[in-house]
Design an enzyme around this catalytic site. Structure first.
Site, PDB file in Angstrom:
ATOM      1  N   ALA A   8       1.804 -16.405 -18.690  1.00  0.00           N
ATOM      2  CA  ALA A   8       0.600 -17.176 -18.364  1.00  0.00           C
ATOM      3  C   ALA A   8      -0.058 -16.725 -17.067  1.00  0.00           C
ATOM      4  O   ALA A   8      -1.207 -17.059 -16.811  1.00  0.00           O
ATOM      5  CB  ALA A   8       0.944 -18.657 -18.281  1.00  0.00           C
ATOM      6  N   ARG A  13      -3.217  -9.696  -8.188  1.00  0.00           N
ATOM      7  CA  ARG A  13      -3.087  -8.421  -7.465  1.00  0.00           C
ATOM      8  C   ARG A  13      -3.357  -7.199  -8.338  1.00  0.00           C
ATOM      9  O   ARG A  13      -3.349  -6.075  -7.857  1.00  0.00           O
ATOM     10  CB  ARG A  13      -1.685  -8.333  -6.828  1.00  0.00           C
ATOM     11  CG  ARG A  13      -1.587  -9.165  -5.555  1.00  0.00           C
ATOM     12  CD  ARG A  13      -0.174  -9.193  -5.026  1.00  0.00           C
ATOM     13  NE  ARG A  13       0.692 -10.062  -5.807  1.00  0.00           N
ATOM     14  CZ  ARG A  13       2.020 -10.005  -5.796  1.00  0.00           C
ATOM     15  NH1 ARG A  13       2.635  -9.100  -5.054  1.00  0.00           N
ATOM     16  NH2 ARG A  13       2.738 -10.840  -6.520  1.00  0.00           N
ATOM     17  N   GLY A  76       4.052 -23.572 -12.347  1.00  0.00           N
ATOM     18  CA  GLY A  76       5.399 -23.083 -12.035  1.00  0.00           C
ATOM     19  C   GLY A  76       6.147 -22.649 -13.285  1.00  0.00           C
ATOM     20  O   GLY A  76       5.768 -22.999 -14.406  1.00  0.00           O
ATOM     21  N   ASN A 381     -21.964  19.730 -43.493  1.00  0.00           N
ATOM     22  CA  ASN A 381     -21.430  18.718 -44.411  1.00  0.00           C
ATOM     23  C   ASN A 381     -22.270  17.453 -44.437  1.00  0.00           C
ATOM     24  O   ASN A 381     -22.062  16.588 -45.266  1.00  0.00           O
ATOM     25  CB  ASN A 381     -19.989  18.375 -44.023  1.00  0.00           C
ATOM     26  CG  ASN A 381     -19.880  17.874 -42.596  1.00  0.00           C
ATOM     27  OD1 ASN A 381     -20.661  18.261 -41.737  1.00  0.00           O
ATOM     28  ND2 ASN A 381     -18.921  17.015 -42.342  1.00  0.00           N
TER      29      ASN A 381
END
Ligand code: UD1
Ligand code: CA
Length: 451
Positions: A8, A13, A76, A381
């Site tokens: 999650a 950073r 947390g 082609n």
């Protein structure tokens, strides 16, 4: 076993719009590595806890065996695991993994599960520089008592070098109970998963531990620097496996494998090559420097020289390819085919011993055996709307700078003179030329410059 993968976190950073766990390592999202390893344990449930960039994470990882648990706010690690609780099978143990710790191995997870027995076990590691990690606090007898986070640790506890990797195995019923008891009265105001360790000990449960076989297995990615370092570590591991399996690498530090590389005996790979998808190299295949090979199979004895770019091609044995050759999807080359510099082949079959050694485009074509395709040959082609096929039968000789305006067929053994623009079929065993007759004007003079 249940497996819960925590994914999650945003990854501030990383300085990126892409959710952290989707950043690629060896061409595959970080969390996909973890999922693939977890799958090898045949888990009963595989749950990914997602939050940041949820929709992108879910749509990138679509798979029938993954369940999802949303953690809308990152309160947390304990709170994150709690989001998955309702989906866990209560009878089994629960293994907690991290979406940003990609190189964890099956062997280490099996050792951890073994160590847990019917109780719990945490994967720990001793670090010279433990700062930033939760520390493992043990009693005088060496038994684990609790985990203290860096930010909550006393100076004495900060001196402990054994740290929590975050990976653990917990009995599911106890996990559910303990997660319900977590508080967030700590330095970070977070619901710490690590607090369940002290709860287990309080109840008289022994908390076991296991160590990874190598430290890189438990390294996480928080920045692009760490991502690059882990990428090198992973590539080094793959190169080592190849060398030990008998592949000769000019330099194990200069190879990148972003998929599966299968090989026979006595394969040689020069520096700077990149392999993507599934690549198969037969016995004695040699790949020159700086080649890119994606979803390619190359049969035994074929030599590829420098700077080739092959994708979606099936290459026969004993070929000579490159330098600077490009094979695009749908290319099939028979045995002993030569493809030289600046030749591009797409969606075409080229049969045994045919050669296109310089500067050509062969698209949507079927080329027979022993055909020689001169420099500058183009299959026209595409008429701007549709693609058409060119057929060149066995033993034909295509002179240089020829345009084959498809649909068109060059008969068996036919020769096309240099510079021909072929718009109608060329009959077998004849010479077909389409160009103005050569003239020499004897009285002609070069224009003179005006004064
Ligand atoms: C955690 C551990 C620490 C351990 C370290 C190892 C806790 C309280 N601490 O610390 O003991 O040494 O990992 O790297 O568990 N995540 C969520 N939702 C959240 C919070 C985190 O999904 O609400 C995910 C993150 O995306 C990441 C993982 O959990 O993949 C760890 O989170 P992170 O914030 O890095 O934990 P640490 O503080 O480093
Ligand atoms: Ca972390």
């Amino acid at each position: 076993m249940n497996v819960v993968i925590l994914a999650a976190g945003q990854g501030k950073r990383m300085h990126s719009n892409l959710p952290k766990v989707l950043h690629p390592l060896a061409g595959k999202p970080l969390v996909q590595h973890v999922i693939d390893t977890a799958r090898c344990l045949s888990p009963e449930r595989l749950i990914v806890v997602y939050g940041h960039g949820g929709q992108i994470v879910r749509s990138t990882l679509v798979s029938d065996d993954i369940s999802w648990a949303e953690q809308a706010q990152q309160l947390g690690t304990g709170h994150a695991v709690a989001q998955a609780l309702s989906q866990l099978s209560a009878a089994a143990q629960t293994l907690i993994l991290y979406g940003d710790v990609p190189l964890i191995s099956m062997a280490t997870l099996q050792a951890l599960a073994q160590a847990a027995k019917d109780a719990m076990a945490i994967l720990t590691v001793n670090l010279d520089q433990p700062s930033g990690y939760g520390r493992i606090v043990r009693d005088a007898a060496g038994a684990i008592c609790r985990i203290v986070e860096e930010k909550d640790a006393t100076p004495g506890e900060k001196g402990i070098s054994e740290v929590n990797t975050g990976i653990m195995v917990v009995p599911t019923a106890s996990l559910a109970k303990w997660l319900g008891m977590l508080g967030n009265d700590n330095a970070q105001g977070e619901y710490y998963l690590t607090d369940i360790v002290a709860m287990a000990v309080n109840e008289g449960m022994v908390v076991h531990s296991a160590q990874p076989q190598a430290e890189w297995e438990v390294l996480g990615v928080n920045s692009k620097l760490q991502l690059a370092e882990l990428e090198r570590q992973h590539q080094h591991n793959l190169a080592k496996q190849l060398l030990l399996a008998g592949v000769r690498l000019a330099d194990p530090a200069r190879i990148d494998i972003r998929g599966e590389l299968h090989h026979g005996r006595d394969v040689f790979i020069d520096v700077g090559c990149v392999f993507e998808g599934r690549v198969e190299l037969g016995d004695a295949v040699e790949v020159g420097p700086y080649c890119f090979l994606k979803n390619v199979s190359i049969a035994a004895g074929t030599r590829v020289s420098a700077f080739c770019h092959f994708e979606g091609a099936k290459i026969g044995p004993d070929g000579i390819l490159g330098p600077y050759a490009r094979l695009r999807p749908g290319t099939e080359l028979g045995p002993e085919v030569h493809v030289g510099n600046f030749v591009e082949i797409k969606n075409s079959k080229v049969a045994a011993q045919s050669k296109a050694n310089h500067l050509a485009y062969i698209g949507d074509a079927e080329v027979g055996r022993r055909v020689n395709i001169g420099a500058g040959t183009i299959t026209c082609n595409y008429d701007g709307v549709n693609k058409w096929k060119t057929v060149i039968e066995d033993d034909a000789f295509i002179g240089s700078d020829t345009q084959l305006v498809a649909p068109v067929t060059v008969g068996r053994g036919a020769t096309l003179g240099a510079g021909t623009t072929l718009t109608k079929d060329a009959p077998p065993d004849t010479l077909t030329v389409s160009r103005a007759k050569q003239l020499t004007l004897s009285g002609w003079q070069r224009p003179k410059k005006n004064k």
